[in-house]
Design an enzyme around this catalytic site. Sequence first.
Site, PDB file in Angstrom:
ATOM      1  N   ASP A   1       0.840  -1.017   0.062  1.00  0.00           N
ATOM      2  CA  ASP A   1       0.214   0.042  -0.007  1.00  0.00           C
ATOM      3  C   ASP A   1       0.779   0.995  -0.132  1.00  0.00           C
ATOM      4  OD1 ASP A   1      -2.359   2.104   0.597  1.00  0.00           O
ATOM      5  OD2 ASP A   1      -3.366   0.136   1.082  1.00  0.00           O
TER       6      ASP A   1
ATOM      7  N   GLY B   1       4.460   1.624  -1.675  1.00  0.00           N
ATOM      8  CA  GLY B   1       4.810   2.073  -2.972  1.00  0.00           C
ATOM      9  C   GLY B   1       3.535   2.839  -3.633  1.00  0.00           C
ATOM     10  N   ASP B   2       3.689   3.005  -4.977  1.00  0.00           N
ATOM     11  CA  ASP B   2       2.699   3.556  -5.693  1.00  0.00           C
ATOM     12  C   ASP B   2       2.172   2.738  -6.978  1.00  0.00           C
ATOM     13  OD1 ASP B   2       1.111   5.223  -7.482  1.00  0.00           O
ATOM     14  OD2 ASP B   2       2.382   6.594  -7.693  1.00  0.00           O
ATOM     15  N   PHE B   3       1.070   2.160  -7.022  1.00  0.00           N
ATOM     16  CA  PHE B   3       0.713   1.257  -7.885  1.00  0.00           C
ATOM     17  C   PHE B   3       0.574   1.653  -9.337  1.00  0.00           C
ATOM     18  CE2 PHE B   3      -3.659   0.697  -5.435  1.00  0.00           C
ATOM     19  CZ  PHE B   3      -4.095   1.761  -6.211  1.00  0.00           C
TER      20      PHE B   3
ATOM     21  N   HIS C   1     -12.499  -0.725  -8.603  1.00  0.00           N
ATOM     22  CA  HIS C   1     -13.631   0.239  -8.367  1.00  0.00           C
ATOM     23  C   HIS C   1     -13.370   1.405  -7.967  1.00  0.00           C
ATOM     24  CE1 HIS C   1     -15.486   0.472  -3.845  1.00  0.00           C
ATOM     25  NE2 HIS C   1     -14.076   0.731  -4.071  1.00  0.00           N
TER      26      HIS C   1
END
Length: 345
Positions: A208, A234-236, A254
Amino acid sequence: MNASSPQPQAEIPPQAVLTQMTFGFIVSQAISVAAKLFIADHLKDGPKTPAELARLTETDEPSLYRLLRGLASIGVFRKDGDGRFSNSVLSEFLRSDHPESIRSAAHMICDREHWNSHGNMLRSVRTGEIAFEHTFGMPVFPYFAQNPEPAALFEEAMTSFSSSIAKAVSEAFDFSRAGTIADIGGGRGLLLAAVLKTAPAAQGILFDQPQVIENSRKALQNEGAAERMETVSGDFFREIPVEADIYLMKWIIHDWNDEQSVAILKNLARSAKPGARVLLIESVVEGDDNQPSMSKLMDLNMLVMTGGKERTEKEYADLFERSGFQLITIHPTASPMQIVEAVRI
Ligand code: SAH
């Protein structure tokens, strides 16, 4: 007709049904106020008078009484013959110590961020604009990154929603042979901890944003799953540097529009080996447009708050096809959510 046969329902005129629905916002707000005041916690050892509850919650007694009476009229709390209030089957779930508590979710759903954004729903419907961004001047996740207090409430609320479906999800899919199970955007890790309990040999990886991972550490220790769980932050949208046999993503896709969803899934595809499974845990929109379903109202929450949407099976299949996966099947669970299973091809 004998005493045990059902009473004929008085026909409720349609305008009365509609009026009742129109007042739904009062129901939401009243439940949320009770959650904010921890009323159900105060009732856990037995009934109390409005005066006792007013003292404990530092509220105005006649006004608190009106709140409780209103809620009892819809089955949330119960008034006894002697004027004392107690928990009902429904309000038990507002206790913060209930294992499937939705107290913080009930609190959050009427916080300033949701309430004010939903107040601008008309704008989203007119223009397609995300009402949250119009109201707060930026997208929701950067806003949370800058506002730790509502962010912490959001994380608690997500954890509280997860606690109410974690068992159903863990039982609806066979995790027992997995080596590594990752939860991408897994929040504070409650779902992953529950799933790991059904997969005794598996290792877990919680991924996350850095500030969320930081907040997850204490929560995980409480769950007793910390020793089998590694965390990665991290940053997805940049990369998902996590290798696993099964990737969980609950209430992630969503949140995003199709292009953003494909970008996340493509990043996942770069790390996932062929044969790896992705399990999206979502409320899938059913084919029949008139079918009652949580997904269709949650979809409006996405319209207003994030710019994402709830999707049909076909829409999920298309997202997967564009990003290197193939939809295999949808598993029902004993909850309003389903598991959308796909494989990395
Ligand atoms: N899966 C959890 C949380 C869902 S909320 C649950 O269902 O309870 C969405 C999650 O996505 C949040 O935890 C948020 O921090 C995370 N998220 C949002 N943007 C992200 C990003 N760019 N990179 C990684 N995680 C992100």
